[in-house]
Design a protein around this motif. Structure first.
Motif, mmCIF file in Angstrom:
data_model
loop_
_atom_site.group_PDB
_atom_site.id
_atom_site.type_symbol
_atom_site.label_atom_id
_atom_site.label_comp_id
_atom_site.label_asym_id
_atom_site.label_seq_id
_atom_site.Cartn_x
_atom_site.Cartn_y
_atom_site.Cartn_z
ATOM 1 N N PRO A 65 0.816 -1.225 0.000
ATOM 2 C CA PRO A 65 0.000 0.000 0.000
ATOM 3 C C PRO A 65 0.844 1.266 0.000
ATOM 4 C CG PRO A 65 0.095 -0.930 2.197
ATOM 5 C CD PRO A 65 0.811 -1.906 1.303
ATOM 6 N N ALA A 66 0.232 2.336 -0.470
ATOM 7 C CA ALA A 66 0.868 3.649 -0.388
ATOM 8 C C ALA A 66 0.853 4.141 1.054
ATOM 9 C CB ALA A 66 0.132 4.639 -1.285
ATOM 10 N N ARG A 67 1.789 4.983 1.377
ATOM 11 C CA ARG A 67 1.849 5.572 2.712
ATOM 12 C C ARG A 67 0.937 6.797 2.763
ATOM 13 N NH1 ARG A 67 8.325 5.349 4.284
ATOM 14 N NH2 ARG A 67 8.493 3.074 4.288
ATOM 15 N N THR A 68 -0.030 6.754 3.668
ATOM 16 C CA THR A 68 -0.993 7.854 3.791
ATOM 17 C C THR A 68 -1.179 8.238 5.258
ATOM 18 O OG1 THR A 68 -2.808 6.246 3.819
ATOM 19 C CG2 THR A 68 -2.244 7.236 1.692
ATOM 20 N N PRO A 69 -0.140 8.626 5.956
ATOM 21 C CA PRO A 69 -0.286 8.932 7.386
ATOM 22 C C PRO A 69 -1.224 10.100 7.662
ATOM 23 C CG PRO A 69 1.857 9.652 6.576
ATOM 24 C CD PRO A 69 1.251 8.815 5.492
ATOM 25 N N ASN A 70 -1.285 11.075 6.762
ATOM 26 C CA ASN A 70 -2.115 12.254 7.028
ATOM 27 C C ASN A 70 -3.590 11.977 6.753
ATOM 28 O OD1 ASN A 70 0.170 13.773 7.763
ATOM 29 N ND2 ASN A 70 0.623 14.197 5.614
ATOM 30 N N LEU A 71 -3.878 11.243 5.703
ATOM 31 C CA LEU A 71 -5.268 10.820 5.485
ATOM 32 C C LEU A 71 -5.723 9.910 6.619
ATOM 33 C CD1 LEU A 71 -5.263 10.177 1.625
ATOM 34 C CD2 LEU A 71 -6.550 11.940 2.841
ATOM 35 N N ASN A 72 -4.838 9.047 7.085
ATOM 36 C CA ASN A 72 -5.182 8.192 8.220
ATOM 37 C C ASN A 72 -5.460 9.025 9.468
ATOM 38 O OD1 ASN A 72 -4.729 6.084 6.510
ATOM 39 N ND2 ASN A 72 -2.853 5.366 7.484
ATOM 40 N N ALA A 73 -4.689 10.099 9.651
ATOM 41 C CA ALA A 73 -4.885 10.961 10.821
ATOM 42 C C ALA A 73 -6.246 11.646 10.763
ATOM 43 C CB ALA A 73 -3.769 12.003 10.892
ATOM 44 N N ILE A 74 -6.678 12.058 9.568
ATOM 45 C CA ILE A 74 -8.011 12.667 9.425
ATOM 46 C C ILE A 74 -9.084 11.642 9.761
ATOM 47 C CG2 ILE A 74 -9.626 13.719 7.802
ATOM 48 C CD1 ILE A 74 -7.190 14.849 6.304
ATOM 49 N N ALA A 75 -8.899 10.404 9.274
ATOM 50 C CA ALA A 75 -9.873 9.348 9.573
ATOM 51 C C ALA A 75 -9.958 9.083 11.069
ATOM 52 C CB ALA A 75 -9.497 8.070 8.824
ATOM 53 N N HIS A 76 -8.822 9.054 11.734
ATOM 54 C CA HIS A 76 -8.795 8.753 13.166
ATOM 55 C C HIS A 76 -9.344 9.902 14.007
ATOM 56 C CE1 HIS A 76 -5.327 5.776 12.191
ATOM 57 N NE2 HIS A 76 -6.512 5.235 12.015
ATOM 58 N N ALA A 77 -9.238 11.129 13.477
ATOM 59 C CA ALA A 77 -9.713 12.294 14.223
ATOM 60 C C ALA A 77 -11.174 12.613 13.929
ATOM 61 C CB ALA A 77 -8.848 13.513 13.897
ATOM 62 N N GLY A 78 -11.768 11.929 12.964
ATOM 63 C CA GLY A 78 -13.155 12.194 12.601
ATOM 64 C C GLY A 78 -13.927 10.913 12.417
ATOM 65 N N VAL A 79 -14.704 10.843 11.344
ATOM 66 C CA VAL A 79 -15.445 9.636 11.016
ATOM 67 C C VAL A 79 -15.077 9.208 9.600
ATOM 68 C CG1 VAL A 79 -17.373 10.084 12.560
ATOM 69 C CG2 VAL A 79 -17.449 10.947 10.223
ATOM 70 N N GLN A 80 -15.114 7.913 9.389
ATOM 71 C CA GLN A 80 -14.831 7.324 8.090
ATOM 72 C C GLN A 80 -16.091 6.604 7.623
ATOM 73 O OE1 GLN A 80 -10.940 5.340 6.812
ATOM 74 N NE2 GLN A 80 -12.094 3.602 7.573
ATOM 75 N N PHE A 81 -16.566 6.991 6.442
ATOM 76 C CA PHE A 81 -17.776 6.369 5.906
ATOM 77 C C PHE A 81 -17.379 5.107 5.147
ATOM 78 C CE2 PHE A 81 -19.115 10.630 6.842
ATOM 79 C CZ PHE A 81 -20.436 10.493 7.243
#
Length: 783
Positions: free
Chosen positions: A64-80
């Motif tokens: 997989p590609a590295r996406t630490p910042n997108l992951n941080a948004i998911a962890h700080a909010g909600v993921q549909f």
């Protein structure tokens, strides 16, 4: 009269808005933001990036590609977990800003130069920025959005020219009217390497080192910038590949040469080079649109960087007492795949400094199977690099907006509850063929990717974070659609949709805000829907269409691409004029429909499928109905000796239903892959005798929904010519407003295509005026 697919949900929306106001006033302890202010909205749109790429969803393939910042948004909010978009670019993006399914406005496919303006977002619709104006918001759009045509083909489908985005309600626009980056300049900016950008030896757009390409490479040279300045570059220090370093700076390398007082004539700054150039269009709150060409120094540089910087420049100029909505349409990861700057990639990321993908040595020309395999490996490698670069700039965007900060280890420290900004991130459709992750975890399907209604083509990431999010770090399993974002943003801003939406233009958007504010919110949607089709074209457009066959997508043939370069960028084989080596032996003018291309390919023992003229899917979350409509050939294949005699039937179309069971599980979801259908694929209705009672009931209900969507699409497809000729603004009545609008548009852009071209001849002229006058006073509506 035909039943509208519109179900108001005022109670849910009002309850969610009340919860938002309570959340903003009660949960902001310790924050230096003004809790009572309307929240700002940051809307980030990712291009051709489906859930198959996302580790936060449990997918991403074996590498997989590295996406630490997108992951941080998911962890700080909600993921549909269960979000659908439309199968293709423009239809999805229109839903964000109109709240209406594409067939409501005849925006059925990505807009190209041969489409009529009737199939682009109308200035007479209550777009999201216009709605937000009513509650005090300023709206900006940066980067790509592709809501209108471009100025190709003499601005045939662009009535308002460079003011088009302003006419749709955006106070500020700094981006692209084109749908994607242009082709990579395989000449690396050197006219000595070929007549056009597709004729050179540098497939990544820069000159590699001699170690990679002994014949055409360079280990040093003069790096010219568009402002006329020049610097010497050679291998050493941070420079491992002078040609790549020069391109990353916005320049063109003259290999093995020293800087001269004037830029050599063979250095071409006018040609576009994939992600490292752009043709930027700007407009302000008063319109005044203009172009910054690729030769302008400000237009050169990697797109993800420039898109971020321009978004930050605008946001920093906004007054603190006025709310804003900032939409950033990133170009990545749309084709053409091109390596990003090494500065955006971690030192230990595989492929960061590997330029072998940019050399013909990476291909095995005499072994087609190996060549195909290496092409896939290269595409996935470059895709991962592009996603990591995109993720880095999204982090920079949040930090630049003072919504987050970087920790000492480089990770993102993001606490949206301490801000007054809602951040929403979505992909506009599924991943394109060459980039799809088909290995575990996920096992997505590259043959049913972007431009198809299957899961790989429409299942997209959707993340939301902000001060009103309760219990962050959770997933929402309920179905949502791209169309629902219109209502989400309206509810966040406190706009009164019920009062604002004209009765003649009802929206399809369902409420979403309650999913953010209430962790126990029950599902609101009972079904989800997606569609793509064919845009309206001038009555004589078929004579100039050219087929493009894309081998990696089951040899699908389409005439949607108006130029050879666009076809090649999509990995296709071009059957139009200016032929390539794969199409020897056909007329110099090329073919003009897929029947002709199919006849030619059959003589080579190669099969062909046709891209559907209409493709739709509806789901209840467990079962999924897909309906495809394809052209049929007339005369029947094989009755003529000359393939140029073939054309599409004017009366016969192939319509088929497909019925699947799906889920969104991890690590490997149940997808609607070929062969997984629950019953034979036939024209509707399906034979459901072999299905269980539960499945029969599901099919019956989904077919009823699909039939209603078909009826709406048919009504709107014939709106101009049969159902309500003369009503160009679609307000349900033919009146003086229509005459006034016609007069304005007939005097713009040479009176070419517009929303008042009722006879679809590509002109807004006296014939259209007569249609208005003949129907004056007529009322039209669907009920």
């Amino acid at each position: 009269m035909i039943k509208r697919l519109f179900r108001p949900a005022s109670v849910v929306a009002l309850a969610a808005t009340a919860a938002l106001l309570t959340s903003c006033s009660d949960s902001d302890s310790g924050s230096d933001k003004v809790a009572s202010a309307k929240p700002n909205i940051l809307f980030i749109v990712l291009d051709d990036l489906g859930v198959d790429q996302m580790t936060s969803y449990g997918y991403g393939g074996v590498d997989p590609a590295r996406t630490p910042n997108l992951n941080a948004i998911a962890h700080a909010g909600v993921q549909f977990r269960n979000a659908w978009a439309m199968p293709d670019c423009t239809p999805s993006r229109a839903t964000f800003f109109t709240g209406r399914y594409p067939s409501q406005d005849n925006i059925q496919n990505a807009i190209v130069a041969t489409d009529l303006a009737n199939s682009s977002t109308s200035p007479y619709v209550l777009t999201l920025p216009k709605l937000l104006h009513t509650v005090g918001y300023t709206s900006a759009l940066i980067g790509k959005m592709h809501l209108t045509g471009s100025d190709l083909n003499n601005a045939f489908n662009l009535p308002y020219g460079y003011d088009s985005m302003w006419k749709l309600g955006f106070d500020y626009f700094d981006g692209f009217l084109d749908g994607a980056p242009y082709n990579i300049d395989t000449r690396a900016g050197l006219t000595t390497k070929g007549a056009d950008v597709d004729s050179g030896p540098y497939k990544c757009g820069f000159i590699p080192t001699k170690h990679i390409d002994a014949a055409n490479g360079a280990d040093s040279g003069a790096c010219y910038l568009a402002d006329g300045s020049c610097s010497q570059l050679s291998i050493g220090g941070d420079v491992t590949t002078p040609g790549r370093s020069c391109m990353e700076r916005g320049g063109i390398l003259d290999p093995g040469q020293s800087c001269k007082s004037t830029v050599p004539s063979y250095i071409d700054f006018t040609a576009q080079n994939g992600y490292y150039t752009g043709r930027w269009v700007k407009s302000t709150e008063k319109g005044n649109g203009y172009v910054m060409p690729a030769s302008d120094p400000s237009s050169r540089g990697y797109r993800s960087i420039l898109e971020t910087d321009r978004a930050l420049d605008w946001a920093k100029q906004q007054p603190s007492d006025k709310p804003w909505m900032l939409t950033v349409g990133y170009s990545a990861i749309h084709a053409p795949l091109q390596v990003p700057p090494v500065s955006l990639i971690a030192d230990d990321t595989p492929g960061r400094n590997d330029n072998l993908v940019c050399s013909t040595r990476a291909d095995s020309e005499n072994t087609p199977v190996v060549t195909q395999l290496t092409d896939v490996v290269d595409s996935h490698l470059i895709t991962n690099l592009m996603i990591e670069a995109l993720d880095k700039k999204i982090g920079d965007l949040l930090v630049g907006l003072n919504l987050a900060q970087y920790k000492a280890d480089g990770s993102l420290d993001y606490h949206p509850e301490k801000t007054n900004t809602v951040v929403v991130v979505i992909g506009d459709n599924g991943t394109y063929v060459d980039s799809v992750k088909f290995t575990a975890p996920g096992r997505f399907d590259p043959t049913r990717a972007k431009a198809t209604p299957y899961q790989t083509g429409v299942w997209v990431p959707l993340l939301a974070a902000g001060p009103m999010v309760a219990s962050p770090g959770r997933e929402v399993p309920s179905m949502v659609g791209s169309v629902d974002l219109y209502r989400l943003f309206a509810d966040i801003a406190g706009a009164n949709l019920d009062a604002a939406i004209p009765a003649s233009q009802p929206i399809d958007a369902q409420p979403m805000l309650a999913y953010l504010t209430n962790p126990s919110q029950a599902s609101i949607r009972t079904t989800n829907f997606t569609e793509m089709g064919t845009n309206l074209r001038a009555t004589d457009a078929s004579a100039s269409e050219s087929p493009c066959v894309i081998p990696a997508a089951n040899n699908v043939c389409t005439t949607l691409f108006p130029q050879k370069g666009v076809c090649l960028t999509q990995g296709g084989i071009w059957y139009g004029d200016n032929l390539s080596s794969e199409t020897s032996g056909i007329p110099a003018t090329g073919y003009h429909n897929c029947c002709q291309a199919q006849a030619y390919r059959l003589t080579k023992g190669e099969d062909t499928t046709f891209l559907p003229t209409a493709t739709k899917a509806v789901t209840d979350g467990t079962y999924k109905l897909v309906r495809q409509t394809r052209n049929q050939c007339d005369p029947a294949m094989g009755t003529a000796a000359d393939p140029t005699a073939y054309g599409y039937s004017k009366t016969a179309y192939g319509v088929e239903d497909e019925f699947y069971k799906i889920d969104t599980a991890t690590p490997n979801p149940a997808l609607d892959k070929e062969g997984s259908q629950l019953t034979a694929i036939t024209a509707p209705p399906l034979d459901t005798s072999s299905l269980s009672p539960e499945q029969q009931q599901a099919y019956s209900q989904l077919k009823s929904q699909m039939d209603q969507h078909d009826a709406v699409a048919d009504y709107n497809w014939n709106y101009d010519t049969v159902n309500c000729p003369g009503d160009g603004n679609h307000d349900g009545v033919v009146d003086q407003k229509d005459l006034d609008n016609w007069k304005e548009l007939s005097q713009l852009n040479g009176g070419q295509s517009s929303w008042y071209d009722f006879n679809h001849d590509g002109k807004t002229d006296a014939a259209d005026q007569q249609i208005i006058q003949s129907n004056m006073g007529k009322t039209c509506h669907m009920s």
